[in-house]
Structures are given as structure tokens and as C-alpha cells.
Motif scaffolding. Structure first.
Motif, PDB file in Angstrom:
ATOM      1  N   THR A 154      -5.803   2.790  -3.990  1.00  0.00           N
ATOM      2  CA  THR A 154      -6.084   2.120  -2.727  1.00  0.00           C
ATOM      3  C   THR A 154      -7.515   1.587  -2.694  1.00  0.00           C
ATOM      4  OG1 THR A 154      -6.473   4.304  -1.812  1.00  0.00           O
ATOM      5  CG2 THR A 154      -4.384   3.291  -1.291  1.00  0.00           C
TER       6      THR A 154
ATOM      7  N   ARG B 120       0.834  -1.209   0.000  1.00  0.00           N
ATOM      8  CA  ARG B 120       0.000   0.000   0.000  1.00  0.00           C
ATOM      9  C   ARG B 120       0.864   1.253   0.000  1.00  0.00           C
ATOM     10  NH1 ARG B 120      -2.861  -2.984   3.822  1.00  0.00           N
ATOM     11  NH2 ARG B 120      -4.814  -3.805   3.010  1.00  0.00           N
TER      12      ARG B 120
ATOM     13  N   ALA C 153     -13.582  -8.209   6.216  1.00  0.00           N
ATOM     14  CA  ALA C 153     -12.916  -6.908   6.036  1.00  0.00           C
ATOM     15  C   ALA C 153     -13.089  -6.047   7.287  1.00  0.00           C
ATOM     16  CB  ALA C 153     -13.491  -6.193   4.819  1.00  0.00           C
TER      17      ALA C 153
ATOM     18  N   GLU D  65      -8.327  -2.264  -2.229  1.00  0.00           N
ATOM     19  CA  GLU D  65      -9.271  -2.688  -1.191  1.00  0.00           C
ATOM     20  C   GLU D  65     -10.289  -3.677  -1.774  1.00  0.00           C
ATOM     21  OE1 GLU D  65     -10.182   0.967   0.915  1.00  0.00           O
ATOM     22  OE2 GLU D  65     -12.112   0.069   1.409  1.00  0.00           O
TER      23      GLU D  65
END
Lengths: 700, 245
Positions: free
Chosen positions: B18, A333, B135, B22
Motif C-alpha cells: 500500500t 487496494r 494527495a 500510494e
């Protein structure tokens, strides 16, 4: 009757002797004639070679002088090499004509070896390509056409992901004596531009060489204009994955590790952490901790593979290098967000890898869920805790390898690791006093038969991480504030080459003050001439290159994925390259035909913005990627295709020479490495790396 | 569509790495698992991996034209595109067998409507829901103190008694309960956020209640544990297939 019989026998003997005499005399005559002919014809050949060598050497002298006058230092180096080769050829031919052939003519061949031994050994500068039937430099046999001066190649190892070749080699006596620890065998990792390696690879591998030498990870190295190799300690043994698999096979299925097997595993992890602690203490980050990179030899685990080692203070952007499951997802990330290496604590990523390795040893499988991975086999609760703590979120895991090492040593010191609770671990309980620490070390040393190496060894004091100051942001050179300099400058790496010094080409050997004055005058003249020639109105599209067509075969999936923007192009900040200085013109090259053009375009667009913003001028004046330079890209690809896909091939070299004449001062070379990461390197025409961009690979 | 989801979809449309990462991390294993089930052994692990990437690629192209007012469920959105990608792959294979070329099929975007013919089966719907809760657990782990989450893990995921956890971690039982409650609250909060984030319809948001996650503490912990174990198996199977590739 008897006399007659004796007479016949005598005649037979005489006849036999006569025949033998004739045979020997014939052989001698043939040998004499052969030697006379060999001397005559060989001498003629030697004379021709002498003349050729002399002409070549003499021809280089004016070229060198002209190059010096025009300040073309790269050409000076090039012609100096030619001069040296011509001189060598001349010397060898003269030696053959004056010494070797007369000796042979006078049947004095036996004297030859002795004389040859008296000739001083001039080591070559890099791996030497030669037919496998011949002898390598220094009289050692080569293998696979490659030899390394001072080493005999005795085997090969499977290549890793970097594209380098790995050889097992035995140093000769002299070399061995000069190496730390005098190892009987070493592993040589070799990069060769002609053999398919690329300059950025070599630059990447050579960055942390000084620090690696100080750690004893690298014993010897050599770098020249087309190749780079370094020698590392060789550990003959299986990698940890294989050892763990056998250990689990030895017990009851799914019953976990117990007894000696568990002790062994603990010992391996302690070895690993001790090594990592040393790395981190020297300001380095291994970056690829995984079972395949840990070799178990004589009961000791050795961390190998120097390929991704990075300075913890590097100014480069984080990359996604490493191996899935043993690489912290948080690092991925961060890399996607364009975080710099020095902005994070890379040591913690190694700690994550160490935790994943411990999980692997306990479970005989990789941790697929990261920190949420479940334990399916019985194992001591304290070890599970250590694994989870090491693989916890970036801010919550062990801050140092030493902290994790303290917990492991504590567990290893107990007579029953299964009875240890997490609460009793030093990191939880608040540490142990010095007396207990001594007891721990002694216990660890005596707890297992596989750990004699620890007997009496005191705990390694954790070295405080050196505070480093970057002194040159272009080259990445830095120094310790305490004053002990560690330079990662490529040039300093060259100058710090070990005992066997290389011959300095060109100006290095010129010391006369008068000549320096002449060089200075020539440089001034060259500067003004270069200023006058800088703006070449000729279009780059007219560069005399062979026209060819290229079939593009893209990976549809990768293309679409990149097109979707998943590859990490968006959102990250492009680092600022150095200003152009006296170079100005730059051109971009795509060095790999398998790259996605969309991806490369986007990548280069952003690079264009960053280079133009600091003053670089796209060569041709029509934009870095538009029009002309895009054609150049296509031509380059075709050239590389014709050149065997080698960026260092002769065709490419010739092309670079032509670009140089067009006033292009630097290249942006875009490449793909083993993990489909994109990298772009800003390289001066003379080969010096100025800057590097990096684009993480898409997540697949 | 709620504001959180709208924001997330906007991030996807803006090609926020991102956000895509995700989505990939959370739902990649479920999509791969579904493609395996559909392929019934005729599709190998490597192809499934490629198809999963294609699915996300198609998602990224479709997201610009996605119309939330037409009532599609999030799970249906994912499934429809996965099915489109698999169908496209099958067509391609058949075309190759026949020795002919093939034009790529255009994505039928009728899935945005409520009445679209793709009917996700129960296993798939459950897997998508479990992925959301997983998650949330991950997010709670990230937000919680390491020690607190370890308490919750030992107590709930490993089913250990409070006394044993207290002994192992050197704390009192009331402290264990306190840490447990703190992490539970954190998970509850994240469950609400994550389910809201990945739900396009009210019906999807209401799944939390039917899964027992809206009940008392014991019921909540039990439901979380079941989901954690079930989804762990899905991920482990998925990872094993990828590793064997």
C-alpha cells in the motif's frame, strides 16, 4: 430432287440419334461399371472399417474392466469414449455396406436422404472441429472449422481478454424453440483446451452459470472433457463508447449533450442500472461495467460480457480484474490486501462503474481522477451529483444500484433535467411517495421516443439479496437459505445441461446390481493396491520426458517491478486450501513461459506454505520448489513449448499420465491471465479443481 | 527526517504494497510528465510508462541504502532516480545504434548529498509540491462526509456563490459555511500530514507557507483551488497520453 434432299436429311437425323444413343449407352455403361466397382471396392473398405471399429471397441472392453477393478475412474471414462467411437465407426461402416452402397448400386440414391432423416440425430457434446468445406453436425455449415450442435455459425466477433472465441450463430428451429425468447441469433463464447484455453479459465467462466441462466444471460451451454461453450443473447449494435462519440459529434463542440441526446443517455444509464439491479438481486456482481461492454440495440442498452461475473458471496480473494477508470481504485487496494469477495459489497463496485459510465457519456472521456474528476462540458447539476455520489468513497456512495436508479428516474421524469437540483433527488430528499413514483415511471416511459419499452412498465421491485449458505467450500457450492438451491458446483453445471442430454460415459450407463457389487469390490481392491503403491521411491527427476532447453525471454520491466515487491505479494494473507484427503502428493506446474520466475517463485513459496500446513506432501519429498519439482517445472515449460503452448495438448496429457503413475495426486497449475494476474489452481490429476489462489497483477 | 517520513520510508523498505501504491498514485503522473519533458518527443508514451516503472523499481532498490542524514530533498531523490533511468535508456539506445551491447549503469547515489548536481527545475518542483497537496485533497475527500465535500467542491473548486450552493443542495447559507469550514480544516490537517510525510528536509516542509497555504481561509481556498486545477491538468494530460498509447 426433293426426295433426295429428304433422304439426306433423314440420314442425318438417324446418324445424330445413333450418336446420341451411343453417348447415353456409354455413359450408362460407365455408370454401371463405376457403381459395381464402387460397391466392390467401397464394400471392401467398409468391411475393413467395420473390422477396425469392432477391434477397437472390443479392445476397450477389457481395458475398461481392468480400470474399474483398479478404481481408475478417469481411465474408465477415457476408454468408454474409445469404445463409443469404435462402435460408431462400426455402425457407420455397417450402414454404408448394408444400406447405402446397395442403394447406390441399384440406382436408388434418391431414397437415401429419406432414410437418413429417419436415423435419430445423436448430438455431439461440444464444438466439433472439421474442415470448413464439410458440413457441421446437424447439416449446418461450419465456419472456421468449428461447429456447435443445433447452431449455424454465421459470423465471429473480436475475442475479449479471456482468450475465448466469440461466434455469432443462428439456432436451428428445434434449438430455437427450446431457448428462452426464441432468439434468431445468439453469441457463442467458446473455450477449447486444445485451442489454447485453460482449465482455470473454464472453471472461472462456469462458476456462476446457473445464476446467469436464471437471469436469461446464458441461454444454453455445453461442457465436456476438453471444451466449454455457452450461448448468450445476441444484440447487434454499436457499443456505448461509439454511440456516445457520435452523440457528442452531433452537437456543438464541448457544449455537452442536450435535448434528445441527453434523454437517450439517461435512458441508457437507466437500462444499465436496471440490469445491474437484477444481477445484484440474484447475488451476482458483473465486475466489468464499461462502455465497451454495453451494446445499444434498438435504443436499449444491453450489458454484455459474462466473463468476470462473480458471486457476491464468493469465498475467493478479490482480484484486480476490470478496466481502469471504470474500476474502483479502492477495490485494487482491497485486492492487494487479500480481502475476500464476501467480505465486501461487490455491488458497490458495480455502482462505481455505473457512475463512471455516466461520466463518460456526459463528458465523452473517461474519469481519470476517479471521484475528483472535473466536468469540462455543460451537464445538469443533478446528473453530476449522481456521478459523484456513485464514484464517492466506498462507504459513501450509493449503497445499491436501485438507489442510484431512483435518482436517475427522477431526473428523467422531469420536463427539464437542467432545472433539477441535487437537493430534490430522492436519495437526498428522503425518497418519494408511491404516487410520485408511479408518476416518475410514467413520465420516464413517455419522455423520449427512444423509450417505448418503458411504457406502462412498473418500477422493478428491488429483490432482496438472497441469503446464501456455502455447503461445500471446496467446490464453492452454495444454497439459498429459503431452500431454493443454486449450485455453482461444476458437476451440477454438467448435470443441468439442457434438453439434449449427453451420453454418459463409462459407469453412468451401468445399472445392474450385480455389476455394481463387482465395482464396489474392485474399488476396495483398488484402494489397497493404491495404498501399497502410494510411495514410489523412484525420483520424479527420472520421469521419461524429452530433454530440451528453453530460452527464457522475460520482460525486464515487469521483472524489476516484481523484484521490487510492488506487485502485491507482500502483506496479503494466503488463503487456506483444502486438506489432501486421499491424494497427499502434489506438484507445481508453471504453465506460462512469459511469467517472471522471481514472481512465480515467491508466489509458489507462499502456496507451498499453505498446502503443507494442511497436510499436503510435496511430490518427491524434497520441497515443492526446491530440487526435483523445480526441474519438473522447467520440463513442463519445455513440454508446453513443444506442445504448442497448450496445457491440454497430447504431450502434456501424456506427461500428466506419467506423473499420475508416480503417485502425484494433484497439480498446482500456475497461470497468467489476460491482465498479468497470477493464478494457481489446485487440480486433481483427474481434472477436478480443488482450490484456487490468485495474485493481483503489478500496478502498471 | 521527521517520524512520519521515517515510518513511511520504513514501510517502503518493508515492501509494503500500500505504501508503494500510494507513492505510485501520488507521484507517478509527475514522474511520467518529467520524463516526457526530458525526452523532448523522442520518447514515446509506452516507453515513458516503462521508464516510470523502472524509476519506481530503482527507488525500491535504492530505498534500502537511502541515508536521510545527508540532506537530500524528497523531490531530488525522485528526480535523480528518474534521470538515472532515462539516462540508462538513452545509453542503451545509443549502444544498440552502434551495434554493441551495454552494461547497465550503476546508480550514482551521490544524490543523497545536498551538493549533488541534479538541479530540479521550477516546473518539476512545483509539480511535486502540487502532487502532495492533491494527495491531501484526496485524503480529505475520503475523510469528509460526501455532502460536506460537495459543498466545498462547488464553492471552492467551481467558484459558485454560497447562495447558489445552498439552493442546489437545499440548505441554508450558514450551513454551507459550516460544511465549508469543516472540509477546509480537514484539508489543512491533511496538507500538514502529507507534506510532512513526503518531505525529507525542513526546506520542503516550509514550501507550504510560500504557496499561500498558511494564510487565511480565503487565501487557503484560493491556493487549494489553483493547485487542484493545475494538478488536474497534469493528471489529465498524463491519462490522455496513457490512453492514446
Amino acid at each position: 430432287m426433293i426426295l433426295t434432299f429428304a433422304s439426306i436429311f433423314l440420314q442425318f437425323i438417324l446418324a445424330t440419334l445413333l450418336v446420341l444413343f451411343l453417348i447415353v449407352a456409354g455413359k450408362a455403361a460407365i455408370s454401371i461399371v463405376s457403381r459395381i466397382c464402387g460397391f466392390a471396392f467401397g464394400g471392401i473398405g467398409d468391411v475393413i472399417r467395420m473390422l477396425a471399429g469392432a477391434i477397437a471397441a472390443v479392445a476397450m472392453v477389457p481395458l475398461i474392466l481392468i480400470s474399474v477393478m483398479f478404481g481408475r475412474w478417469d481411465r474408465v471414462d477415457y476408454y468408454a469414449i474409445g469404445l463409443r467411437r469404435g462402435g460408431r465407426r462400426l455402425g457407420r461402416a455397417a450402414h454404408s455396406l448394408c444400406v447405402r452402397r446397395p442403394q447406390r448400386l441399384l440406382f436408388l440414391d434418391g431414397v437415401q436422404p429419406g432414410l437418413v432423416h429417419e436415423v435419430p440425430h445423436v448430438p455431439d457434446e461440444g464444438p466439433t472441429d472439421m474442415p470448413s468445406s464439410k458440413k457441421a453436425a446437424g447439416g449446418t455449415p461450419s465456419r472456421g472449422g468449428v461447429s456447435f450442435p443445433g447452431y449455424e455459425v454465421v459470423g465471429t466477433l473480436p475475442p475479449g481478454g479471456s482468450g475465448a472465441r466469440l461466434y455469432i450463430a443462428s439456432p436451428d428451429e428445434r434449438t430455437r424453440a427450446s431457448l428462452a425468447g426464441a432468439p434468431p441469433q445468439v453469441v457463442i463464447k467458446s473455450f477449447d483446451l486444445v485451442g489454447g484455453s485453460s482449465l482455470p479459465q473454464i472453471v472461472r467462466e462456469s462458476r456462476s452459470l446457473d445464476a446467469a441462466r436464471s437471469l436469461g444471460l446464458v441461454l444454453d451451454h455445453r461442457l465436456d472433457e476438453r471444451s466449454f461453450w455457452y450461448a448468450m443473447p445476441y444484440h447487434a449494435g454499436d457499443h456505448l463508447g461509439e454511440v456516445v462519440r457520435r452523440a457528442h459529434q452531433g452537437g456543438v463542440d464541448h457544449d455537452g449533450l442536450r435535448g434528445t441526446a441527453l434523454r437517450d443517455v439517461l435512458g441508457f444509464e437507466i437500462d444499465l442500472l436496471e440490469t445491474l439491479d437484477r444481477y445484484h438481486g440474484q447475488g451476482l456482481w458483473h465486475k466489468d461495467v464499461k462502455p465497451e461492454n454495453i451494446i445499444v440495440h434498438d435504443g436499449v442498452a444491453h450489458l454484455v460480457d459474462f466473463g468476470l461475473v462473480t458471486s457476491l458471496r464468493s469465498a475467493m480473494t478479490l482480484t484486480t480484474h476490470g478496466t481502469e477508470y471504470f474500476r474502483d481504485p479502492e477495490m485494487v487496494r482491497m485486492a492487494m490486501q487479500g480481502v475476500k469477495v464476501h467480505e465486501v459489497d461487490g455491488a458497490r463496485f458495480d455502482v462505481y462503474g455505473a457512475g463512471a459510465v455516466l461520466y463518460y457519456m456526459l463528458e465523452n472521456t473517461f474519469p481519470g481522477h476517479g471521484g475528483l474528476s472535473r466536468f469540462g462540458r455543460p451537464s445538469p447539476e443533478a446528473l453530476r451529483w449522481i456521478v459523484r455520489r456513485a464514484m464517492a468513497d466506498y462507504d459513501r456512495r450509493y449503497t445499491t444500484a436501485a438507489e442510484m436508479l431512483g435518482d436517475l428516474r427522477f431526473v428523467a421524469a422531469q420536463s427539464d433535467p437542467w432545472a433539477v437540483t441535487p437537493a430534490s433527488l430522492p436519495s437526498v430528499a428522503g425518497g418519494v411517495d408511491a404516487e410520485s413514483e408511479d408518476a416518475i415511471v410514467d413520465s420516464v416511459a413517455s419522455v423520449s421516443s427512444r423509450t417505448p419499452r418503458l411504457r406502462g412498465r412498473r418500477p422493478v421491485a428491488t429483490q432482496s439479496r438472497p441469503r446464501l449458505s456455502v455447503v461445500n467450500w471446496w467446490t464453492g457450492a452454495y444454497r439459498e437459505d429459503a431452500g431454493r438451491g443454486i449450485s455453482t458446483d461444476l458437476r451440477s453445471v454438467i448435470s443441468s445441461a439442457p434438453v439434449r442430454e449427453t451420453e454418459g460415459p463409462g459407469t453412468a450407463s451401468i445399472g445392474a446390481g450385480l455389476f455394481l457389487l463387482m465395482v464396489f469390490t474392485a474399488a476396495v481392491v483398488a484402494f489397497f493396491v493404491a495404498q501399497a503403491w502410494r510411495y514410489d521411491s523412484e525420483s520424479l527427476a527420472s520421469v521419461d520426458l524429452p530433454a530440451t532447453s528453453l530460452t527464457w525471454s522475460w520482460d525486464a520491466n515487469a521483472w524489476q517491478l516484481e523484484d521490487a515487491g510492488i506487485g502485491g505479494l507482500h502483506g496479503s494473507t494466503m488463503p487456506t486450501p483444502p486438506p489432501p484427503g486421499d491424494l497427499r502428493g502434489v506438484i507445481s506446474l508453471n504453465d506460462h513461459e512469459s511469467l517472471d520466475p522471481t514472481e512465480v517463485d515467491q508466489f509458489l513459496d507462499r502456496i507451498e506454505e499453505s498446502v503443507v500446513s494442511v497436510g499436503w506432501e510435496p511430490a518427491g519429498g524434497e520441497g515443492l520448489l526446491g530440487g526435483i519439482s523445480f526441474q519438473i517445472e522447467a520440463i513442463i515449460l519445455a513440454m508446453l513449448y513443444k506442445d504448442g503452448g497448450r496445457s491440454g495438448g497430447p504431450v502434456t496429457q501424456r506427461m500428466i499420465g506419467q506423473l499420475e503413475e508416480k503417485g502425484v495426486g494433484a497439480l498446482i497449475l500456475v497461470e497468467e491471465d489476460g491482465e498479468r494476474d497470477l493464478s494457481a489452481t489446485l487440480i486433481r490429476i483427474d481434472g477436478e479443481t480443488l482450490f484456487e489462489w490468485r495474485q493481483p497483477a503489478p500496478l502498471d | 527526517m521527521n517520524p512520519m517520513t521515517t515510518t513511511f520510508v520504513a514501510r517502503l523498505r518493508d515492501r509494503d504494497d500500500t505504501a508503494w501504491f500510494e507513492l505510485w498514485t501520488v507521484f507517478g503522473p509527475v514522474i511520467r510528465n518529467q520524463l516526457f519533458r526530458w525526452g523532448r518527443g523522442s520518447v514515446g508514451a509506452a516507453t515513458v510508462e516503462d521508464l516510470t516503472q523502472d524509476t519506481l523499481t530503482a527507488l525500491s532498490k535504492s530505498i534500502d541504502r537511502f541515508d536521510p542524514t545527508r540532506g537530500a530533498r524528497f523531490s531530488t531523490w525522485l528526480l535523480a532516480i528518474a534521470k538515472h533511468v532515462l539516462g540508462d535508456e538513452m545509453d542503451r539506445r545509443h549502444a544498440i545504434k552502434r551495434g554493441r551491447g551495454r552494461r547497465p549503469a550503476s546508480l550514482d547515489e551521490a544524490y543523497m548529498g545536498v551538493s549533488y548536481g541534479v538541479t530540479p527545475d521550477e516546473v518539476y518542483e512545483r509539480a511535486i509540491f502540487q502532487a502532495k497537496i492533491y494527495a491531501a485533497i484526496r485524503a480529505a475527500q475520503k475523510d469528509s462526509e460526501f455532502l460536506h465535500f460537495e459543498v466545498y467542491r462547488m464553492r471552492v473548486f467551481e467558484g459558485r456563490a454560497g447562495k447558489e450552493v445552498a439552493t442546489q443542495l437545499g440548505m441554508s447559507e450558514p450551513t454551507v459555511s459550516r460544511h465549508l469550514r469543516r472540509v477546509r480544516d480537514c484539508i489543512r490537517s491533511h496538507v500538514e500530514d502529507v507534506v510532512t510525510l513526503y518531505s525529507f528536509t525542513d526546506e520542503e516542509s516550509a514550501e507550504v507557507d510560500s504557496a499561500g497555504l498558511a494564510g487565511g481561509d480565503d487565501l487557503f481556498d484560493e491556493a487549494i483551488c489553483d493547485i487542484y486545477v493545475a494538478h488536474s491538468r497534469v493528471v489529465e494530460d498524463d491519462e490522455r497520453r496513457l490512453a492514446e498509447r
